[in-house]
Design an enzyme around this catalytic site. Sequence first.
Site, mmCIF file in Angstrom:
data_model
loop_
_atom_site.group_PDB
_atom_site.id
_atom_site.type_symbol
_atom_site.label_atom_id
_atom_site.label_comp_id
_atom_site.label_asym_id
_atom_site.label_seq_id
_atom_site.Cartn_x
_atom_site.Cartn_y
_atom_site.Cartn_z
ATOM 1 N N LYS A 25 0.829 -1.196 0.000
ATOM 2 C CA LYS A 25 0.000 0.000 0.000
ATOM 3 C C LYS A 25 0.871 1.255 0.000
ATOM 4 C CE LYS A 25 -3.697 -0.059 2.413
ATOM 5 N NZ LYS A 25 -4.707 -0.051 3.459
ATOM 6 N N ARG A 95 -3.033 2.946 9.000
ATOM 7 C CA ARG A 95 -3.367 1.681 8.340
ATOM 8 C C ARG A 95 -2.151 0.779 8.210
ATOM 9 N NH1 ARG A 95 -8.002 2.566 4.701
ATOM 10 N NH2 ARG A 95 -8.572 4.753 4.873
ATOM 11 N N GLY A 104 -7.762 -7.564 5.399
ATOM 12 C CA GLY A 104 -8.564 -7.695 6.616
ATOM 13 C C GLY A 104 -7.866 -8.375 7.785
ATOM 14 N N MET A 106 -4.989 -7.393 9.417
ATOM 15 C CA MET A 106 -4.377 -6.525 10.434
ATOM 16 C C MET A 106 -5.280 -5.313 10.671
ATOM 17 S SD MET A 106 -0.391 -6.841 9.460
ATOM 18 C CE MET A 106 -0.644 -6.530 7.737
ATOM 19 N N ARG A 339 -3.920 -1.446 -6.193
ATOM 20 C CA ARG A 339 -3.113 -2.672 -6.131
ATOM 21 C C ARG A 339 -3.502 -3.561 -7.304
ATOM 22 N NH1 ARG A 339 -6.064 -4.777 -0.650
ATOM 23 N NH2 ARG A 339 -8.144 -4.653 -1.482
ATOM 24 N N HIS A 455 -0.565 -44.791 -2.908
ATOM 25 C CA HIS A 455 -1.437 -45.414 -3.898
ATOM 26 C C HIS A 455 -2.656 -44.531 -4.179
ATOM 27 C CE1 HIS A 455 -4.711 -48.227 -5.087
ATOM 28 N NE2 HIS A 455 -3.752 -48.729 -5.848
ATOM 29 N N SER A 753 14.331 -42.294 -17.611
ATOM 30 C CA SER A 753 13.174 -41.557 -17.117
ATOM 31 C C SER A 753 13.309 -41.487 -15.596
ATOM 32 C CB SER A 753 11.890 -42.281 -17.522
ATOM 33 O OG SER A 753 10.793 -41.574 -17.011
ATOM 34 N N CYS A 820 9.095 -39.004 -14.907
ATOM 35 C CA CYS A 820 7.737 -39.544 -14.838
ATOM 36 C C CYS A 820 7.237 -39.677 -13.407
ATOM 37 C CB CYS A 820 7.640 -40.875 -15.571
ATOM 38 S SG CYS A 820 8.591 -42.172 -14.781
ATOM 39 N N TYR A 840 11.491 -34.276 -21.981
ATOM 40 C CA TYR A 840 10.054 -34.219 -21.706
ATOM 41 C C TYR A 840 9.778 -34.375 -20.211
ATOM 42 C CZ TYR A 840 10.183 -39.316 -21.255
ATOM 43 O OH TYR A 840 10.469 -40.585 -20.847
#
Length: 862
Positions: A25, A95, A104, A106, A339, A455, A753, A820, A840
Amino acid sequence: MSFVYFFGSGYADGNASMKSELGGKGANLAEMTALGLPVPAGFTISTRVCLEYIRDGASFSRELMNQIETALKKTEDSMGAKFADARNPLLVSVRSGARISMPGMMDTVLNLGLNEMTVEALATKTDNPRFAYDSYRRFIQMYSSVVKDLETHYMEDELESFKKMNGYKEDTELTASDLKELVGVFKAIYQKHIMEAFPEDPYEQLWQAIGAVFKSWNCPRAKKYREIHSISHDWGTAVNICSMVYGNMGSTSGTGVCFTRDPSTGENVFYGEFLINAQGEDVVAGIRTPKPLHLLEKEMPEVFIQLENVRNKLEAHYRDVQDIEFTIQEGKLYILQTRNAKRTTQAALKIAIDFAKEGLMTKEEALLRVNAQDLDKLLHPTLDPRAHKQLIAKGLPASPGAVSGRAVFTALEAESWAARGELVILVRDETSPEDIGGMYASQGFLTARGGMTSHAAVVARQMGKCCIAGCSSLNISQTQKSVKVSGIEILEGDWLTLDGTTGEVMLGKVETKNAELSGDFSIFMDWAKEIRHMKVRANADTPRDAQYARSFGAEGIGLCRTEHMFFEENRLPVVRQMILSKNSLERKAALDKLLPFQRDDFVGILSAMEGYEVTIRLLDPPLHEFLPHTDKDMMTLAAQLGFSLEDLKQRVRALHEANPMLGHRGCRLGISHPEIYEMQVRAILEASEICKEQGKKVFPEIMIPLVGIETELKWLRDRLQKIAPNLPFGTMIEVPRAALVADKIARHADFFSFGTNDLTQTTYGFSRDDSAPFLRVYKQEHILEEDPFAVIDQDGVGRLIKLACELGRKENPGLKLGICGEHGGEPASVQFCNNLGLNYVSCSPFRIPIAMLAAAQAVVKK
Ligand code: PEP
Ligand code: MG
């Protein structure tokens, strides 16, 4: 040294780049002032002071007080009013403002500087005693609660009973003399509870308020917010002292909030709301309903034109959509804050595309404007943000999406409830392959144990289902069909809601919103595809998942886990028969039954991925996942296989492993029972022949799991190549030794891989399935900042990967490299892979867009 930064009358000590010193701010107030926008003058006290103030036991140095007094003097000059003055008093707001906005969380004090004398001056100056006393009573209320922690209800109750006594419904009916009377009453309440008089001296009010705002950095809700959003506790907040301007000075005054574009759709329209004759608090508190911004054009045309200019100026200056707060005081516009606007993912996509199309930025920059992980929200249902939630537990956010369903405690129940058309959530300590039918039938899974690569987590991501794993506060009783958590007992059939994106478990049915894919999504993905270097493949084990993956843009399959192909009900007993065989003859009989299943699945998968490579990993079943556990399972299986119960139990005992994750799995199984891999390679070859006969171009690759010794790979390759001499062979790098001797292994491999699930498990020595409870503590205590099963540990595991890439490529320059493990769909890990030059990444189908965007962003960032 400067602790205090003035802004006013077109001049500012700070600027937008000083967010860590001035907070978001404060930095923006300075920037806007220097841009010539009408910002009420004031000053910002640096975040550094906050940390010192908290550390040094709440005291201000003389030097700091001098700097504040000097800045206050400049503010007075700029505003033509004087703090604590009997005739023309300057009032200020105090502020908070952290580096990253914590809305909201503080504290703020408004109208500071009012006392018995200045309130009269304000009444005379504005010719509006009602306004002056209303400001005063608001100030007393706010000061009492923020600075002295007085519970708000004492004064609120008094206000309500005062209104009732006078027959008023609205606050606006209170007259000046009513408010004056209330001021007296509020001061008496203050005196009674705080045991001192309400401070008359504006300077004392100021010091106290500044201290309170600093202290609010460490209030419980701010701390919690920082934990949830991974914001450092060491940043501190700045304090902004701003001259008060009033939107509640009559019909030519007002206040509002506007966005330079619509933050929910991203549309290029000036969007917002305002209230005439009101203060910002009235908009926030929702007491009066604000009007849509376009009506301001009719009501105050000149102000509206000025505001539109501010809109254009700020958006062009910040090159991003702005969220602006403004106040109109007697026809004059003031800008109180700007902002970067928070926005939905849908809006973020549209805004990024439009900014690039409007020439405000390049495509590359636009790609950075969307958080890759957020794409998840477009692909899965999300919780309706307005819905009420009763949170009962929190586990690991293992697979995203928000779902509601009725609790069931076994896979069979899941299937039978689902068959009756019920939505169900499967609640288990952990899942295993025999649950697969029930998993398909469920909306989502909730497990008490297991981590991000357990799993349940892996299967959920692959199926695109929601999963919360490792939720250790659950006390599940399979026999009672109930779960106890947070003092509540949930029975079979009770509704639960899971948010797999946050790991939150809620009681009851919380409304969700369905995912919608817009045209913007495909434009954006096309841009990402143009720019990225790495290919994005999928982890998919069934023809159905392969088709899904292709529809999400997969460019091949990086991991087909063949043991997952045996999860289906009619296949699992045959796999178990194979595992439990006493000799190779028995095993061969089971394998003969499995071959056609595998071949048919491979035909389906290769066809779905026609034109692309498909890496098929040979069997790697951690045995404990495949053996029966309960007596009931044993009896069923014994009957299916024609074994006596005793015989079966004896075989299961013989196969029991103390450490199954480090046990007889992967290539070790392939070497001790070569007929298994031989059957699989035969099935791949036959499938590939069938596809070719159908005129399809298919590219299967064979991958050997869990290799750590060069000769393991050589032994298997020599043997298997006799069956399929022309297919590429490669290996997973998923134990540390494989990375350390990658040059030797590369002599026998066409590709590597990285199996980062096991590589993380074995590098750390953390069990994939059992580490969730202590990893939670590690994160809380900042021993680890991230779960290494979710985000690649670049220092340790990453170092092994880097080494393996270097050694492997040196020995075999044509070596293809991919990943992978589950990390292949996580943005920071994808960036790491890009920077190592991997060919990849491979991830579950629903994460493909995330990986594609992350791959493009990695190129732009590099
Ligand atoms: C891995 O270990 O990273 C991997 C992909 O294999 P799995 O998860 O099947 O062990
Ligand atoms: Mg593995």
